[in-house]
Write a protein that holds these residues in place. Structure first.
Motif, PDB file in Angstrom:
ATOM      1  N   LYS A  74      11.509   7.053   0.009  1.00 53.72           N
ATOM      2  CA  LYS A  74      10.211   7.636  -0.330  1.00 53.72           C
ATOM      3  C   LYS A  74      10.200   8.293  -1.712  1.00 53.72           C
ATOM      4  O   LYS A  74       9.347   9.126  -1.996  1.00 53.72           O
ATOM      5  CB  LYS A  74       9.798   8.622   0.743  1.00 53.72           C
ATOM      6  N   LYS A  75      11.120   7.884  -2.555  1.00 57.00           N
ATOM      7  CA  LYS A  75      11.250   8.491  -3.877  1.00 57.00           C
ATOM      8  C   LYS A  75      11.660   7.401  -4.871  1.00 57.00           C
ATOM      9  O   LYS A  75      12.710   6.798  -4.733  1.00 57.00           O
ATOM     10  CB  LYS A  75      12.315   9.575  -3.780  1.00 57.00           C
ATOM     11  N   ILE A  76      10.789   7.111  -5.844  1.00 53.57           N
ATOM     12  CA  ILE A  76      11.053   6.061  -6.824  1.00 53.57           C
ATOM     13  C   ILE A  76      11.189   6.697  -8.201  1.00 53.57           C
ATOM     14  O   ILE A  76      10.268   7.381  -8.675  1.00 53.57           O
ATOM     15  CB  ILE A  76       9.922   5.022  -6.825  1.00 53.57           C
ATOM     16  N   PHE A  77      12.322   6.459  -8.843  1.00 53.74           N
ATOM     17  CA  PHE A  77      12.588   7.004 -10.168  1.00 53.74           C
ATOM     18  C   PHE A  77      11.659   6.368 -11.196  1.00 53.74           C
ATOM     19  O   PHE A  77      11.442   5.159 -11.187  1.00 53.74           O
ATOM     20  CB  PHE A  77      14.054   6.752 -10.552  1.00 53.74           C
ATOM     21  N   ILE A  78      11.101   7.184 -12.076  1.00 48.66           N
ATOM     22  CA  ILE A  78      10.275   6.699 -13.178  1.00 48.66           C
ATOM     23  C   ILE A  78      11.056   6.926 -14.465  1.00 48.66           C
ATOM     24  O   ILE A  78      11.428   8.065 -14.771  1.00 48.66           O
ATOM     25  CB  ILE A  78       8.929   7.447 -13.248  1.00 48.66           C
ATOM     26  N   LYS A  79      11.292   5.857 -15.203  1.00 52.82           N
ATOM     27  CA  LYS A  79      12.039   5.973 -16.456  1.00 52.82           C
ATOM     28  C   LYS A  79      11.298   6.911 -17.402  1.00 52.82           C
ATOM     29  O   LYS A  79      10.061   6.889 -17.474  1.00 52.82           O
ATOM     30  CB  LYS A  79      12.217   4.605 -17.105  1.00 52.82           C
ATOM     31  N   PRO A  80      12.038   7.750 -18.140  1.00 52.17           N
ATOM     32  CA  PRO A  80      11.397   8.744 -19.010  1.00 52.17           C
ATOM     33  C   PRO A  80      10.385   8.153 -19.996  1.00 52.17           C
ATOM     34  O   PRO A  80       9.352   8.768 -20.253  1.00 52.17           O
ATOM     35  CB  PRO A  80      12.577   9.376 -19.760  1.00 52.17           C
TER      36      PRO A  80
ATOM     37  N   THR B 141      14.678  17.023 -15.776  1.00 51.91           N
ATOM     38  CA  THR B 141      14.022  16.156 -16.756  1.00 51.91           C
ATOM     39  C   THR B 141      13.666  14.793 -16.169  1.00 51.91           C
ATOM     40  O   THR B 141      13.197  13.924 -16.885  1.00 51.91           O
ATOM     41  CB  THR B 141      14.943  15.948 -17.974  1.00 51.91           C
ATOM     42  N   LYS B 142      13.887  14.593 -14.877  1.00 54.95           N
ATOM     43  CA  LYS B 142      13.608  13.305 -14.240  1.00 54.95           C
ATOM     44  C   LYS B 142      12.292  13.364 -13.472  1.00 54.95           C
ATOM     45  O   LYS B 142      11.983  14.371 -12.833  1.00 54.95           O
ATOM     46  CB  LYS B 142      14.744  12.915 -13.294  1.00 54.95           C
ATOM     47  N   GLY B 143      11.540  12.260 -13.535  1.00 58.91           N
ATOM     48  CA  GLY B 143      10.286  12.158 -12.813  1.00 58.91           C
ATOM     49  C   GLY B 143      10.397  11.133 -11.700  1.00 58.91           C
ATOM     50  O   GLY B 143      11.085  10.121 -11.841  1.00 58.91           O
ATOM     51  N   TYR B 144       9.722  11.409 -10.590  1.00 58.70           N
ATOM     52  CA  TYR B 144       9.755  10.515  -9.436  1.00 58.70           C
ATOM     53  C   TYR B 144       8.353  10.341  -8.870  1.00 58.70           C
ATOM     54  O   TYR B 144       7.572  11.294  -8.837  1.00 58.70           O
ATOM     55  CB  TYR B 144      10.643  11.078  -8.323  1.00 58.70           C
ATOM     56  N   LEU B 145       8.071   9.142  -8.406  1.00 55.60           N
ATOM     57  CA  LEU B 145       6.877   8.877  -7.628  1.00 55.60           C
ATOM     58  C   LEU B 145       7.322   8.958  -6.176  1.00 55.60           C
ATOM     59  O   LEU B 145       8.234   8.242  -5.763  1.00 55.60           O
ATOM     60  CB  LEU B 145       6.324   7.482  -7.923  1.00 55.60           C
ATOM     61  N   ILE B 146       6.735   9.871  -5.427  1.00 56.59           N
ATOM     62  CA  ILE B 146       7.074   9.973  -4.009  1.00 56.59           C
ATOM     63  C   ILE B 146       5.813   9.671  -3.203  1.00 56.59           C
ATOM     64  O   ILE B 146       4.697   9.766  -3.712  1.00 56.59           O
ATOM     65  CB  ILE B 146       7.679  11.342  -3.631  1.00 56.59           C
TER      66      ILE B 146
ATOM     67  N   GLU C 203       0.852  -1.185   0.000  1.00 58.09           N
ATOM     68  CA  GLU C 203       0.000   0.000   0.000  1.00 58.09           C
ATOM     69  C   GLU C 203       0.886   1.232   0.000  1.00 58.09           C
ATOM     70  O   GLU C 203       1.742   1.387   0.872  1.00 58.09           O
ATOM     71  CB  GLU C 203      -0.918   0.000   1.211  1.00 58.09           C
ATOM     72  N   VAL C 204       0.677   2.079  -0.986  1.00 58.64           N
ATOM     73  CA  VAL C 204       1.404   3.336  -1.107  1.00 58.64           C
ATOM     74  C   VAL C 204       0.447   4.435  -0.660  1.00 58.64           C
ATOM     75  O   VAL C 204      -0.612   4.631  -1.260  1.00 58.64           O
ATOM     76  CB  VAL C 204       1.866   3.569  -2.570  1.00 58.64           C
ATOM     77  N   ILE C 205       0.819   5.118   0.403  1.00 57.74           N
ATOM     78  CA  ILE C 205      -0.054   6.121   1.011  1.00 57.74           C
ATOM     79  C   ILE C 205       0.405   7.530   0.610  1.00 57.74           C
ATOM     80  O   ILE C 205       1.558   7.880   0.754  1.00 57.74           O
ATOM     81  CB  ILE C 205      -0.025   5.997   2.558  1.00 57.74           C
ATOM     82  N   LYS C 206      -0.543   8.305   0.116  1.00 52.05           N
ATOM     83  CA  LYS C 206      -0.326   9.709  -0.279  1.00 52.05           C
ATOM     84  C   LYS C 206       0.791   9.862  -1.327  1.00 52.05           C
ATOM     85  O   LYS C 206       1.802  10.506  -1.104  1.00 52.05           O
ATOM     86  CB  LYS C 206      -0.009  10.576   0.944  1.00 52.05           C
ATOM     87  N   TYR C 207       0.561   9.286  -2.500  1.00 54.36           N
ATOM     88  CA  TYR C 207       1.537   9.383  -3.582  1.00 54.36           C
ATOM     89  C   TYR C 207       1.390  10.691  -4.354  1.00 54.36           C
ATOM     90  O   TYR C 207       0.342  11.343  -4.305  1.00 54.36           O
ATOM     91  CB  TYR C 207       1.388   8.198  -4.552  1.00 54.36           C
ATOM     92  N   ARG C 208       2.413  11.039  -5.056  1.00 48.72           N
ATOM     93  CA  ARG C 208       2.389  12.165  -5.997  1.00 48.72           C
ATOM     94  C   ARG C 208       3.587  12.030  -6.930  1.00 48.72           C
ATOM     95  O   ARG C 208       4.545  11.326  -6.627  1.00 48.72           O
ATOM     96  CB  ARG C 208       2.371  13.511  -5.297  1.00 48.72           C
ATOM     97  N   ILE C 209       3.523  12.695  -8.051  1.00 44.60           N
ATOM     98  CA  ILE C 209       4.633  12.691  -9.003  1.00 44.60           C
ATOM     99  C   ILE C 209       5.291  14.056  -8.947  1.00 44.60           C
ATOM    100  O   ILE C 209       4.618  15.086  -8.980  1.00 44.60           O
ATOM    101  CB  ILE C 209       4.144  12.402 -10.434  1.00 44.60           C
ATOM    102  N   ILE C 210       6.616  14.055  -8.859  1.00 49.70           N
ATOM    103  CA  ILE C 210       7.366  15.305  -8.891  1.00 49.70           C
ATOM    104  C   ILE C 210       8.403  15.226 -10.002  1.00 49.70           C
ATOM    105  O   ILE C 210       8.773  14.132 -10.445  1.00 49.70           O
ATOM    106  CB  ILE C 210       8.053  15.622  -7.542  1.00 49.70           C
ATOM    107  N   TYR C 211       8.853  16.379 -10.434  1.00 48.33           N
ATOM    108  CA  TYR C 211       9.879  16.454 -11.471  1.00 48.33           C
ATOM    109  C   TYR C 211      11.060  17.244 -10.941  1.00 48.33           C
ATOM    110  O   TYR C 211      10.886  18.281 -10.309  1.00 48.33           O
ATOM    111  CB  TYR C 211       9.322  17.141 -12.724  1.00 48.33           C
TER     112      TYR C 211
END
Length: 114
Positions: free
Chosen positions: A98-104, A72-77, A61-69
């Motif tokens: 608390k920060k997962i890299f998302i491949k471009p 040029t890199k995106g992360y799911l935190i 369970e991932v609680i209170k997720y959001r995407i940040i940039y």
């Protein structure tokens, strides 16, 4: 006529969730098992993932997720990650904070899904 019936059946059996699960299971490491179900609550910003491996069940369970940039890199935190079952031990091998890299190449897909 048969083509129309096949199309209707395909729409019933293969919804967008089926395709997302198929895609995710292609890229998830074998030691984590296979994703059985995925629930995304866009209002409360929570994700629940049910997994299965060798007859054992696990849940993330991932609680209170959001995407940040950042540039040029995106992360799911997220605020909190809760695990149950075998997945707790399986995830210990990964250095997940608390920060997962998302491949471009996947950022647009992730944005659409969540």
């Amino acid at each position: 006529m048969i083509v129309k019936k096949i199309r209707r059946l395909t729409k019933k059996v293969f919804n967008s969730k089926t395709y997302v699960l198929f895609f995710l299971n292609r890229y998830i490491p074998d030691n984590l098992g296979k994703i059985e179900d995925l629930q995304i609550d866009r209002e409360s910003k929570n994700i629940s993932v049910d997994l299965k491996k060798e007859g054992k069940s696990g849940k993330i369970e991932v609680i209170k997720y959001r995407i940040i940039y950042e540039g040029t890199k995106g992360y799911l935190i997220y605020d909190k990650l809760q695990t149950q079952g075998y997945i707790t031990k399986a995830l210990a091998a990964y250095n997940i904070d608390k920060k997962i890299f998302i491949k471009p190449q996947y950022i647009k897909l992730v944005e659409k899904v969540i």
